[in-house]
Design a protein around this motif. Structure first.
Motif, short mmCIF file in Angstrom:
data_model
loop_
_atom_site.label_atom_id
_atom_site.label_comp_id
_atom_site.label_asym_id
_atom_site.label_seq_id
_atom_site.Cartn_x
_atom_site.Cartn_y
_atom_site.Cartn_z
N ILE A 111 14.79 31.19 -19.39
CA ILE A 111 14.19 30.45 -20.51
C ILE A 111 13.97 29.30 -20.52
CG2 ILE A 111 14.95 29.78 -23.15
CD1 ILE A 111 16.25 32.51 -23.04
N PRO A 112 14.61 28.13 -19.64
CA PRO A 112 14.28 26.84 -19.39
C PRO A 112 13.04 26.91 -18.68
CG PRO A 112 16.62 27.48 -18.98
CD PRO A 112 16.23 28.67 -19.01
N ASN A 113 12.52 27.45 -17.79
CA ASN A 113 11.17 27.47 -17.20
C ASN A 113 9.95 27.83 -18.11
OD1 ASN A 113 12.44 26.56 -14.68
ND2 ASN A 113 12.50 28.54 -13.89
N LEU A 114 10.46 28.80 -19.00
CA LEU A 114 9.52 29.25 -19.76
C LEU A 114 9.34 28.21 -20.75
CD1 LEU A 114 7.53 31.50 -20.76
CD2 LEU A 114 9.35 32.29 -22.25
N VAL A 115 10.14 27.65 -21.18
CA VAL A 115 10.06 26.59 -22.26
C VAL A 115 9.27 25.52 -21.86
CG1 VAL A 115 11.30 24.97 -23.73
CG2 VAL A 115 12.06 27.39 -23.68
N TYR B 27 1.81 22.63 -22.44
CA TYR B 27 0.72 22.71 -23.14
C TYR B 27 0.79 22.41 -24.69
CZ TYR B 27 -1.08 24.89 -18.81
OH TYR B 27 -1.63 25.01 -17.47
N ALA B 28 1.83 22.57 -25.10
CA ALA B 28 2.04 22.52 -26.37
C ALA B 28 3.30 21.92 -26.81
CB ALA B 28 2.22 23.90 -27.12
N ARG C 6 8.12 34.19 -30.72
CA ARG C 6 7.06 33.32 -31.40
C ARG C 6 6.69 32.05 -30.38
NH1 ARG C 6 10.06 30.11 -34.77
NH2 ARG C 6 11.86 31.15 -34.59
N LEU C 7 7.52 31.87 -29.36
CA LEU C 7 7.22 31.01 -28.29
C LEU C 7 5.77 31.62 -27.54
CD1 LEU C 7 7.88 28.40 -26.60
CD2 LEU C 7 9.23 30.10 -25.02
N LEU C 8 6.05 32.99 -27.32
CA LEU C 8 4.99 33.75 -26.63
C LEU C 8 3.61 33.80 -27.38
CD1 LEU C 8 6.81 36.60 -24.98
CD2 LEU C 8 6.20 34.29 -24.04
N ALA C 9 3.59 33.87 -28.56
CA ALA C 9 2.44 33.83 -29.39
C ALA C 9 1.75 32.59 -29.57
CB ALA C 9 3.07 34.40 -31.09
N GLU D 33 -1.64 32.29 -27.45
CA GLU D 33 -2.77 32.79 -27.96
C GLU D 33 -3.65 31.45 -28.62
OE1 GLU D 33 -3.81 35.95 -27.89
OE2 GLU D 33 -2.08 36.32 -27.08
N ASN D 34 -3.27 30.45 -29.25
CA ASN D 34 -3.77 29.31 -29.48
C ASN D 34 -4.09 28.32 -28.39
OD1 ASN D 34 -3.37 30.31 -32.17
ND2 ASN D 34 -1.22 29.28 -32.30
N TYR D 35 -3.69 28.56 -27.11
CA TYR D 35 -3.90 27.63 -25.85
C TYR D 35 -4.24 28.50 -24.81
CZ TYR D 35 -0.95 24.45 -28.66
OH TYR D 35 -0.66 23.89 -29.69
N PRO D 36 -5.46 28.58 -24.49
CA PRO D 36 -6.26 29.49 -23.57
C PRO D 36 -5.76 28.82 -22.02
CG PRO D 36 -8.00 28.83 -25.21
CD PRO D 36 -6.55 27.99 -25.43
N ASP D 37 -5.46 27.74 -22.01
CA ASP D 37 -5.14 27.16 -20.56
C ASP D 37 -3.71 27.77 -20.20
OD1 ASP D 37 -7.48 25.98 -20.16
OD2 ASP D 37 -6.65 23.93 -20.92
N LEU D 38 -2.75 27.58 -21.31
CA LEU D 38 -1.36 28.36 -21.31
C LEU D 38 -1.58 29.69 -20.96
CD1 LEU D 38 1.60 28.17 -21.59
CD2 LEU D 38 1.25 28.24 -24.02
N LYS D 39 -2.25 30.34 -21.69
CA LYS D 39 -2.42 31.81 -21.48
C LYS D 39 -2.93 32.22 -20.16
CE LYS D 39 -4.22 35.71 -24.25
NZ LYS D 39 -5.10 36.28 -25.32
N ALA D 40 -3.67 31.39 -19.43
CA ALA D 40 -4.12 31.49 -18.33
C ALA D 40 -3.25 31.13 -17.18
CB ALA D 40 -5.51 31.19 -18.02
N ASP D 41 -2.38 30.20 -17.44
CA ASP D 41 -1.31 29.71 -16.53
C ASP D 41 -0.65 30.80 -15.75
OD1 ASP D 41 1.27 28.68 -15.47
OD2 ASP D 41 0.18 26.63 -16.15
N LYS D 42 -0.70 30.81 -14.27
CA LYS D 42 -0.02 31.78 -13.52
C LYS D 42 1.49 32.01 -13.65
CE LYS D 42 -3.86 32.54 -10.02
NZ LYS D 42 -3.97 32.47 -8.64
#
Length: 203
Positions: A61-65, A71-72, A111-114, A117-126
């Motif tokens: 979780i810490p790394n994900l957050v 990005y957000a 909700r964090l993963l959702a 959807e509003n941040y394409p750069d985040l969505k593409a982040d490896k």
């Protein structure tokens, strides 16, 4: 001799009957008591498995957050909800409290993963996609551990309600145990899907 025989009949025969009844009762109830001990240990073992899987997810979780915050950063509400859920999980004193805190955490993570959807750069982040996939795997393992725990609780509780288990349970304090309940509504977030099993015993 007759007096001696009368004394034996008066005292030893009733004592023999009592001893015999005790032996019979021990033969009937001792295996059931031992079964309760084994069932109780199995429930405890499965509860530990849930805690282990929750901890493994918690390590992600810490790394994900941090990745999402990059990005957000203004999405403060969901970050706060995750922090609160983590705090509740660490302070849970029983299975019911742990299940409630886990439901809150699952909802907040969805909700964090959702947000992606509003941040394409985040969505593409490896790093984000890798953590998202690891999180999905962690959720699956939690669901399996939860199911195994609930199966163990179901078997244990069934024995506390059926004869002669109900007598043993009453005599030795084996009370019914709580199921680890999952709130399906906590997963109903558009654009996010955890591939976890939803059908638990006791839900």
């Amino acid at each position: 001799m007759k007096i001696g025989e009368n004394i034996m009949k008066k005292y030893f025969i009733p004592v023999g009957i009592i001893v015999g009844l005790f032996v019979i009762a021990a033969l009937i109830f001792a295996p059931k008591y031992n079964q309760f001990v084994n069932l109780d240990e199995e429930v405890n073992k499965q509860e530990s498995q849930i805690e282990t899987q929750l901890q493994r997810r918690g390590d992600l979780i810490p790394n994900l957050v941090n990745t999402v915050q990059g990005y957000a950063s203004h999405e403060e509400e969901v970050f706060t909800d995750i922090a609160d859920a983590r705090s509740r999980l660490s302070g849970a004193g029983n299975v019911e409290e742990m299940a409630e805190a886990n439901n809150e955490m699952t909802s907040a993570l969805s909700r964090l993963l959702a947000i992606s959807e509003n941040y394409p750069d985040l969505k593409a982040d490896k790093q984000f996609t890798g953590l998202r996939d690891e999180l999905a795997g962690a959720e699956n393992r939690i669901a399996v551990a939860r199911q195994d725990y609930n199966d163990a609780v179901s078997e244990y509780n069934r024995n506390t309600r059926t004869f002669p288990g109900n007598i043993i349970a009453g005599l030795f304090g084996f009370s019914e145990k709580e199921y680890f309940e999952a709130d399906d509504s906590s997963r109903e977030v558009p654009g996010v899907e955890f591939n976890t099993e939803q059908d638990d015993s006791g839900e």
